[in-house]
Design a protein around this motif. Structure first.
Motif, PDB file in Angstrom:
ATOM      1  N   PHE A  39       0.854  -1.191   0.000  1.00  0.00           N
ATOM      2  CA  PHE A  39       0.000   0.000   0.000  1.00  0.00           C
ATOM      3  C   PHE A  39       0.887   1.236   0.000  1.00  0.00           C
ATOM      4  CE2 PHE A  39      -2.835   3.136   2.046  1.00  0.00           C
ATOM      5  CZ  PHE A  39      -3.891   3.071   1.152  1.00  0.00           C
ATOM      6  N   GLU A  40       1.862   1.228   0.882  1.00  0.00           N
ATOM      7  CA  GLU A  40       2.913   2.254   0.937  1.00  0.00           C
ATOM      8  C   GLU A  40       4.218   1.509   1.146  1.00  0.00           C
ATOM      9  OE1 GLU A  40       2.001   4.907   4.147  1.00  0.00           O
ATOM     10  OE2 GLU A  40       0.210   5.675   3.168  1.00  0.00           O
ATOM     11  N   HIS A  41       5.287   2.020   0.584  1.00  0.00           N
ATOM     12  CA  HIS A  41       6.565   1.335   0.750  1.00  0.00           C
ATOM     13  C   HIS A  41       7.001   1.421   2.208  1.00  0.00           C
ATOM     14  CE1 HIS A  41      10.719   0.141   0.213  1.00  0.00           C
ATOM     15  NE2 HIS A  41      10.335  -0.380  -0.933  1.00  0.00           N
ATOM     16  N   PRO A  42       7.415   0.293   2.810  1.00  0.00           N
ATOM     17  CA  PRO A  42       7.737   0.291   4.241  1.00  0.00           C
ATOM     18  C   PRO A  42       8.927   1.173   4.618  1.00  0.00           C
ATOM     19  CG  PRO A  42       8.330  -1.801   3.233  1.00  0.00           C
ATOM     20  CD  PRO A  42       7.562  -1.023   2.210  1.00  0.00           C
ATOM     21  N   PHE A  43       9.791   1.488   3.652  1.00  0.00           N
ATOM     22  CA  PHE A  43      10.954   2.316   3.970  1.00  0.00           C
ATOM     23  C   PHE A  43      10.829   3.720   3.388  1.00  0.00           C
ATOM     24  CE2 PHE A  43      12.549  -2.125   3.884  1.00  0.00           C
ATOM     25  CZ  PHE A  43      12.688  -2.266   5.252  1.00  0.00           C
ATOM     26  N   GLY A  44       9.589   4.118   3.101  1.00  0.00           N
ATOM     27  CA  GLY A  44       9.333   5.483   2.659  1.00  0.00           C
ATOM     28  C   GLY A  44       9.691   5.768   1.206  1.00  0.00           C
ATOM     29  N   LYS A  45      10.041   4.720   0.452  1.00  0.00           N
ATOM     30  CA  LYS A  45      10.374   4.904  -0.958  1.00  0.00           C
ATOM     31  C   LYS A  45       9.143   5.412  -1.704  1.00  0.00           C
ATOM     32  CE  LYS A  45      11.277   1.799  -4.757  1.00  0.00           C
ATOM     33  NZ  LYS A  45      11.628   0.428  -5.099  1.00  0.00           N
ATOM     34  N   ARG A  46       9.343   6.424  -2.518  1.00  0.00           N
ATOM     35  CA  ARG A  46       8.226   7.012  -3.271  1.00  0.00           C
ATOM     36  C   ARG A  46       7.800   6.058  -4.384  1.00  0.00           C
ATOM     37  NH1 ARG A  46       7.682   9.705  -7.898  1.00  0.00           N
ATOM     38  NH2 ARG A  46       6.008  11.193  -8.110  1.00  0.00           N
ATOM     39  N   LEU A  47       6.529   5.740  -4.395  1.00  0.00           N
ATOM     40  CA  LEU A  47       5.972   4.901  -5.450  1.00  0.00           C
ATOM     41  C   LEU A  47       5.371   5.810  -6.509  1.00  0.00           C
ATOM     42  CD1 LEU A  47       4.296   2.299  -3.090  1.00  0.00           C
ATOM     43  CD2 LEU A  47       6.391   2.003  -4.409  1.00  0.00           C
ATOM     44  N   GLN A  48       5.685   5.545  -7.767  1.00  0.00           N
ATOM     45  CA  GLN A  48       5.225   6.448  -8.826  1.00  0.00           C
ATOM     46  C   GLN A  48       3.755   6.265  -9.165  1.00  0.00           C
ATOM     47  OE1 GLN A  48       7.677   6.985 -12.210  1.00  0.00           O
ATOM     48  NE2 GLN A  48       9.427   7.582 -10.990  1.00  0.00           N
ATOM     49  N   ALA A  49       3.279   5.029  -9.146  1.00  0.00           N
ATOM     50  CA  ALA A  49       1.877   4.784  -9.457  1.00  0.00           C
ATOM     51  C   ALA A  49       1.097   4.589  -8.155  1.00  0.00           C
ATOM     52  CB  ALA A  49       1.733   3.559 -10.351  1.00  0.00           C
ATOM     53  N   SER A  50      -0.155   4.959  -8.185  1.00  0.00           N
ATOM     54  CA  SER A  50      -1.019   4.788  -7.014  1.00  0.00           C
ATOM     55  C   SER A  50      -1.225   3.299  -6.714  1.00  0.00           C
ATOM     56  CB  SER A  50      -2.383   5.431  -7.272  1.00  0.00           C
ATOM     57  OG  SER A  50      -3.096   4.671  -8.254  1.00  0.00           O
ATOM     58  N   PHE A  51      -1.713   3.018  -5.530  1.00  0.00           N
ATOM     59  CA  PHE A  51      -2.031   1.646  -5.163  1.00  0.00           C
ATOM     60  C   PHE A  51      -3.032   1.067  -6.160  1.00  0.00           C
ATOM     61  CE2 PHE A  51      -4.704  -1.417  -2.806  1.00  0.00           C
ATOM     62  CZ  PHE A  51      -3.730  -2.351  -2.480  1.00  0.00           C
ATOM     63  N   GLU A  52      -4.080   1.828  -6.479  1.00  0.00           N
ATOM     64  CA  GLU A  52      -5.106   1.356  -7.418  1.00  0.00           C
ATOM     65  C   GLU A  52      -4.495   1.007  -8.770  1.00  0.00           C
ATOM     66  OE1 GLU A  52      -8.218   0.502  -6.861  1.00  0.00           O
ATOM     67  OE2 GLU A  52      -8.036   1.113  -4.778  1.00  0.00           O
ATOM     68  N   ALA A  53      -3.608   1.862  -9.264  1.00  0.00           N
ATOM     69  CA  ALA A  53      -2.986   1.613 -10.566  1.00  0.00           C
ATOM     70  C   ALA A  53      -2.113   0.361 -10.522  1.00  0.00           C
ATOM     71  CB  ALA A  53      -2.151   2.816 -11.000  1.00  0.00           C
ATOM     72  N   ARG A  54      -1.369   0.171  -9.434  1.00  0.00           N
ATOM     73  CA  ARG A  54      -0.490  -1.005  -9.331  1.00  0.00           C
ATOM     74  C   ARG A  54      -1.301  -2.293  -9.191  1.00  0.00           C
ATOM     75  NH1 ARG A  54       2.252  -0.712  -4.883  1.00  0.00           N
ATOM     76  NH2 ARG A  54       1.239   1.140  -4.040  1.00  0.00           N
ATOM     77  N   VAL A  55      -2.420  -2.235  -8.469  1.00  0.00           N
ATOM     78  CA  VAL A  55      -3.315  -3.396  -8.393  1.00  0.00           C
ATOM     79  C   VAL A  55      -3.833  -3.720  -9.791  1.00  0.00           C
ATOM     80  CG1 VAL A  55      -5.600  -4.171  -7.585  1.00  0.00           C
ATOM     81  CG2 VAL A  55      -3.983  -3.141  -5.974  1.00  0.00           C
ATOM     82  N   SER A  56      -4.262  -2.696 -10.515  1.00  0.00           N
ATOM     83  CA  SER A  56      -4.782  -2.876 -11.872  1.00  0.00           C
ATOM     84  C   SER A  56      -3.721  -3.475 -12.799  1.00  0.00           C
ATOM     85  CB  SER A  56      -5.262  -1.523 -12.410  1.00  0.00           C
ATOM     86  OG  SER A  56      -5.640  -1.623 -13.759  1.00  0.00           O
ATOM     87  N   SER A  73      -4.045  -9.669  -4.284  1.00  0.00           N
ATOM     88  CA  SER A  73      -4.638  -9.431  -2.972  1.00  0.00           C
ATOM     89  C   SER A  73      -4.513  -7.956  -2.598  1.00  0.00           C
ATOM     90  CB  SER A  73      -3.925 -10.277  -1.917  1.00  0.00           C
ATOM     91  OG  SER A  73      -4.308  -9.877  -0.617  1.00  0.00           O
ATOM     92  N   ARG A  74      -5.563  -7.418  -2.019  1.00  0.00           N
ATOM     93  CA  ARG A  74      -5.559  -6.036  -1.543  1.00  0.00           C
ATOM     94  C   ARG A  74      -5.345  -5.975  -0.034  1.00  0.00           C
ATOM     95  NH1 ARG A  74      -8.147  -2.673  -5.637  1.00  0.00           N
ATOM     96  NH2 ARG A  74      -8.294  -1.094  -4.015  1.00  0.00           N
ATOM     97  N   ALA A  75      -4.752  -7.017   0.539  1.00  0.00           N
ATOM     98  CA  ALA A  75      -4.593  -7.108   1.996  1.00  0.00           C
ATOM     99  C   ALA A  75      -3.799  -5.941   2.565  1.00  0.00           C
ATOM    100  CB  ALA A  75      -3.923  -8.429   2.376  1.00  0.00           C
ATOM    101  N   GLU A  76      -2.814  -5.439   1.829  1.00  0.00           N
ATOM    102  CA  GLU A  76      -2.019  -4.307   2.327  1.00  0.00           C
ATOM    103  C   GLU A  76      -2.891  -3.062   2.498  1.00  0.00           C
ATOM    104  OE1 GLU A  76       1.430  -3.274   2.762  1.00  0.00           O
ATOM    105  OE2 GLU A  76       2.128  -5.342   2.921  1.00  0.00           O
ATOM    106  N   GLU A  77      -3.872  -2.904   1.651  1.00  0.00           N
ATOM    107  CA  GLU A  77      -4.787  -1.763   1.757  1.00  0.00           C
ATOM    108  C   GLU A  77      -5.557  -1.830   3.076  1.00  0.00           C
ATOM    109  OE1 GLU A  77      -8.039   0.334  -1.122  1.00  0.00           O
ATOM    110  OE2 GLU A  77      -8.130  -1.850  -0.955  1.00  0.00           O
ATOM    111  N   GLU A  78      -5.915  -3.046   3.488  1.00  0.00           N
ATOM    112  CA  GLU A  78      -6.640  -3.216   4.740  1.00  0.00           C
ATOM    113  C   GLU A  78      -5.804  -2.775   5.937  1.00  0.00           C
ATOM    114  OE1 GLU A  78      -7.760  -7.347   4.643  1.00  0.00           O
ATOM    115  OE2 GLU A  78      -8.828  -7.079   2.751  1.00  0.00           O
ATOM    116  N   LEU A  79      -4.484  -2.862   5.815  1.00  0.00           N
ATOM    117  CA  LEU A  79      -3.587  -2.415   6.888  1.00  0.00           C
ATOM    118  C   LEU A  79      -3.246  -0.929   6.759  1.00  0.00           C
ATOM    119  CD1 LEU A  79      -1.118  -5.445   6.999  1.00  0.00           C
ATOM    120  CD2 LEU A  79      -2.987  -4.938   8.579  1.00  0.00           C
TER     121      LEU A  79
END
Length: 182
Positions: A39-56, A73-79
Protein backbone atom coordinates in the motif's frame (compact mmCIF):
# COMPACT_ATOMS: atom_id res chain seq x y z
CA UNK A 1 -5.00 -24.86 1.54
CA UNK A 2 -1.54 -23.26 1.32
CA UNK A 3 -1.27 -19.77 -0.17
CA UNK A 4 2.05 -18.40 -1.42
CA UNK A 5 2.30 -14.65 -0.81
CA UNK A 6 4.41 -12.66 -3.26
CA UNK A 7 4.69 -9.07 -2.08
CA UNK A 8 6.28 -6.13 -3.79
CA UNK A 9 5.90 -2.61 -5.02
CA UNK A 10 5.03 -3.82 -8.53
CA UNK A 11 5.67 -0.30 -9.81
CA UNK A 12 5.15 -1.65 -12.52
CA UNK A 13 4.96 -5.45 -12.53
CA UNK A 14 7.41 -6.86 -15.09
CA UNK A 15 8.25 -10.22 -16.65
CA UNK A 16 10.56 -11.07 -13.74
CA UNK A 17 7.52 -10.91 -11.47
CA UNK A 18 5.54 -13.17 -13.81
CA UNK A 19 8.43 -15.66 -13.89
CA UNK A 20 8.26 -15.80 -10.09
CA UNK A 21 4.52 -16.49 -10.21
CA UNK A 22 4.94 -19.24 -12.81
CA UNK A 23 7.94 -20.77 -11.06
CA UNK A 24 6.27 -20.94 -7.65
CA UNK A 25 3.01 -22.35 -9.02
CA UNK A 26 4.91 -24.94 -11.09
CA UNK A 27 7.42 -26.07 -8.48
CA UNK A 28 6.01 -25.50 -4.99
CA UNK A 29 3.22 -27.46 -3.29
CA UNK A 30 0.94 -24.43 -3.01
CA UNK A 31 -2.70 -24.20 -3.96
CA UNK A 32 -2.67 -20.51 -4.92
CA UNK A 33 -0.31 -17.57 -5.21
CA UNK A 34 -1.40 -14.09 -4.21
CA UNK A 35 0.46 -11.06 -5.54
CA UNK A 36 0.35 -8.51 -2.72
CA UNK A 37 1.18 -4.96 -3.83
CA UNK A 38 2.39 -2.76 -0.97
CA UNK A 39 0.00 0.00 0.00
CA UNK A 40 2.91 2.25 0.94
CA UNK A 41 6.56 1.33 0.75
CA UNK A 42 7.74 0.29 4.24
CA UNK A 43 10.95 2.32 3.97
CA UNK A 44 9.33 5.48 2.66
CA UNK A 45 10.37 4.90 -0.96
CA UNK A 46 8.23 7.01 -3.27
CA UNK A 47 5.97 4.90 -5.45
CA UNK A 48 5.23 6.45 -8.83
CA UNK A 49 1.88 4.78 -9.46
CA UNK A 50 -1.02 4.79 -7.01
CA UNK A 51 -2.03 1.65 -5.16
CA UNK A 52 -5.11 1.36 -7.42
CA UNK A 53 -2.99 1.61 -10.57
CA UNK A 54 -0.49 -1.01 -9.33
CA UNK A 55 -3.31 -3.40 -8.39
CA UNK A 56 -4.78 -2.88 -11.87
CA UNK A 57 -1.40 -3.54 -13.52
CA UNK A 58 -0.91 -6.73 -11.48
CA UNK A 59 -4.38 -7.90 -12.51
CA UNK A 60 -3.55 -7.19 -16.15
CA UNK A 61 -0.31 -9.17 -15.85
CA UNK A 62 -2.11 -12.21 -14.42
CA UNK A 63 -5.01 -11.98 -16.88
CA UNK A 64 -2.55 -11.97 -19.75
CA UNK A 65 -1.09 -15.35 -18.78
CA UNK A 66 -4.42 -16.87 -17.64
CA UNK A 67 -3.30 -18.43 -14.36
CA UNK A 68 -6.43 -19.44 -12.44
CA UNK A 69 -4.44 -20.21 -9.28
CA UNK A 70 -2.94 -16.71 -9.10
CA UNK A 71 -4.70 -13.57 -7.99
CA UNK A 72 -4.03 -10.09 -6.66
CA UNK A 73 -4.64 -9.43 -2.97
CA UNK A 74 -5.56 -6.04 -1.54
CA UNK A 75 -4.59 -7.11 2.00
CA UNK A 76 -2.02 -4.31 2.33
CA UNK A 77 -4.79 -1.76 1.76
CA UNK A 78 -6.64 -3.22 4.74
CA UNK A 79 -3.59 -2.41 6.89
CA UNK A 80 -3.46 1.14 5.43
CA UNK A 81 0.31 0.94 5.03
CA UNK A 82 0.74 0.70 8.80
CA UNK A 83 2.25 -2.76 8.86
CA UNK A 84 5.25 -4.78 7.90
CA UNK A 85 5.36 -8.35 6.61
CA UNK A 86 4.86 -9.82 10.07
CA UNK A 87 1.76 -7.63 10.54
CA UNK A 88 0.42 -8.70 7.16
CA UNK A 89 0.88 -12.36 8.06
CA UNK A 90 -0.81 -11.87 11.45
CA UNK A 91 -3.70 -10.11 9.67
CA UNK A 92 -4.07 -12.87 7.06
CA UNK A 93 -3.92 -15.61 9.70
CA UNK A 94 -6.73 -13.87 11.59
CA UNK A 95 -8.84 -13.40 8.45
CA UNK A 96 -8.14 -16.83 6.97
CA UNK A 97 -7.47 -19.29 9.81
CA UNK A 98 -8.26 -22.15 7.45
CA UNK A 99 -5.19 -21.40 5.28
CA UNK A 100 -1.46 -21.96 5.65
CA UNK A 101 0.87 -19.40 4.14
CA UNK A 102 4.21 -19.41 2.39
CA UNK A 103 6.20 -16.24 1.75
CA UNK A 104 8.10 -15.82 -1.51
CA UNK A 105 11.39 -13.94 -1.15
CA UNK A 106 14.09 -13.08 -3.63
CA UNK A 107 17.63 -14.08 -2.73
CA UNK A 108 18.48 -10.35 -2.55
CA UNK A 109 16.32 -10.08 0.59
CA UNK A 110 18.07 -12.86 2.51
CA UNK A 111 20.95 -10.57 3.47
CA UNK A 112 18.44 -7.99 4.74
CA UNK A 113 16.34 -10.25 6.95
CA UNK A 114 17.98 -8.86 10.10
CA UNK A 115 16.39 -5.49 9.20
CA UNK A 116 12.89 -6.95 9.04
CA UNK A 117 10.47 -6.56 11.90
CA UNK A 118 10.32 -9.89 13.79
CA UNK A 119 11.68 -12.15 11.07
CA UNK A 120 11.62 -14.99 13.61
CA UNK A 121 7.83 -14.57 13.87
CA UNK A 122 7.54 -14.40 10.06
CA UNK A 123 9.20 -17.83 9.91
CA UNK A 124 6.63 -19.14 12.42
CA UNK A 125 3.72 -17.78 10.40
CA UNK A 126 4.87 -18.76 6.91
CA UNK A 127 7.03 -21.25 5.12
CA UNK A 128 9.78 -19.27 3.37
CA UNK A 129 10.33 -19.85 -0.35
CA UNK A 130 13.59 -18.29 -1.56
CA UNK A 131 14.19 -17.78 -5.28
CA UNK A 132 17.48 -16.87 -6.93
CA UNK A 133 17.31 -13.36 -8.33
CA UNK A 134 19.72 -12.40 -11.07
CA UNK A 135 22.53 -10.28 -9.67
CA UNK A 136 21.87 -11.59 -6.14
CA UNK A 137 22.77 -15.26 -6.27
CA UNK A 138 22.69 -16.91 -2.85
CA UNK A 139 24.79 -20.05 -2.30
CA UNK A 140 22.75 -23.07 -1.32
CA UNK A 141 19.47 -21.81 -2.81
CA UNK A 142 18.34 -24.31 -5.45
CA UNK A 143 16.57 -23.52 -8.66
CA UNK A 144 16.90 -21.36 -11.72
CA UNK A 145 18.17 -17.82 -11.56
CA UNK A 146 15.35 -15.44 -12.34
CA UNK A 147 15.96 -12.55 -14.74
CA UNK A 148 17.60 -9.42 -13.35
CA UNK A 149 14.77 -7.10 -14.35
CA UNK A 150 13.75 -4.20 -12.12
CA UNK A 151 10.76 -1.90 -12.03
CA UNK A 152 13.21 1.01 -11.78
CA UNK A 153 14.73 -0.03 -15.10
CA UNK A 154 11.27 -0.35 -16.68
CA UNK A 155 10.16 3.08 -15.42
CA UNK A 156 13.35 4.73 -16.72
CA UNK A 157 12.90 3.08 -20.10
CA UNK A 158 9.27 4.18 -20.33
CA UNK A 159 10.08 7.73 -19.19
CA UNK A 160 12.70 8.04 -21.92
CA UNK A 161 10.24 6.86 -24.57
CA UNK A 162 12.01 3.52 -24.92
CA UNK A 163 10.46 0.21 -25.88
CA UNK A 164 9.62 -1.93 -22.83
CA UNK A 165 7.97 -4.77 -24.76
CA UNK A 166 10.65 -7.27 -23.74
CA UNK A 167 10.33 -6.38 -20.05
CA UNK A 168 6.60 -6.17 -19.33
CA UNK A 169 3.59 -8.19 -20.45
CA UNK A 170 1.73 -6.67 -23.37
CA UNK A 171 -1.44 -6.33 -21.25
CA UNK A 172 0.53 -4.34 -18.66
CA UNK A 173 2.09 -2.15 -21.32
CA UNK A 174 -1.34 -1.49 -22.87
CA UNK A 175 -2.75 -0.49 -19.47
CA UNK A 176 0.27 1.74 -18.75
CA UNK A 177 -0.33 3.51 -22.04
CA UNK A 178 -4.11 3.80 -21.64
CA UNK A 179 -3.78 5.18 -18.10
CA UNK A 180 -0.85 7.48 -18.92
CA UNK A 181 1.45 5.93 -16.29
CA UNK A 182 5.20 6.44 -16.07
Amino acid sequence: MEIALFGGSFDPPHLGHLYVVLHVLATEPVDELWMVPVFEHPFGKRLQASFEARVSLCQAALEGVALPRARVSRAEEELKGEGRTVDLLEHLHARHPEHRFALVLGSDLLAEKHQWKRFDRIEELARIIVLQRGGHVAPGVPGVILPAVSSTEVRALLASGGDARGLVAREVLARIRSEGLY
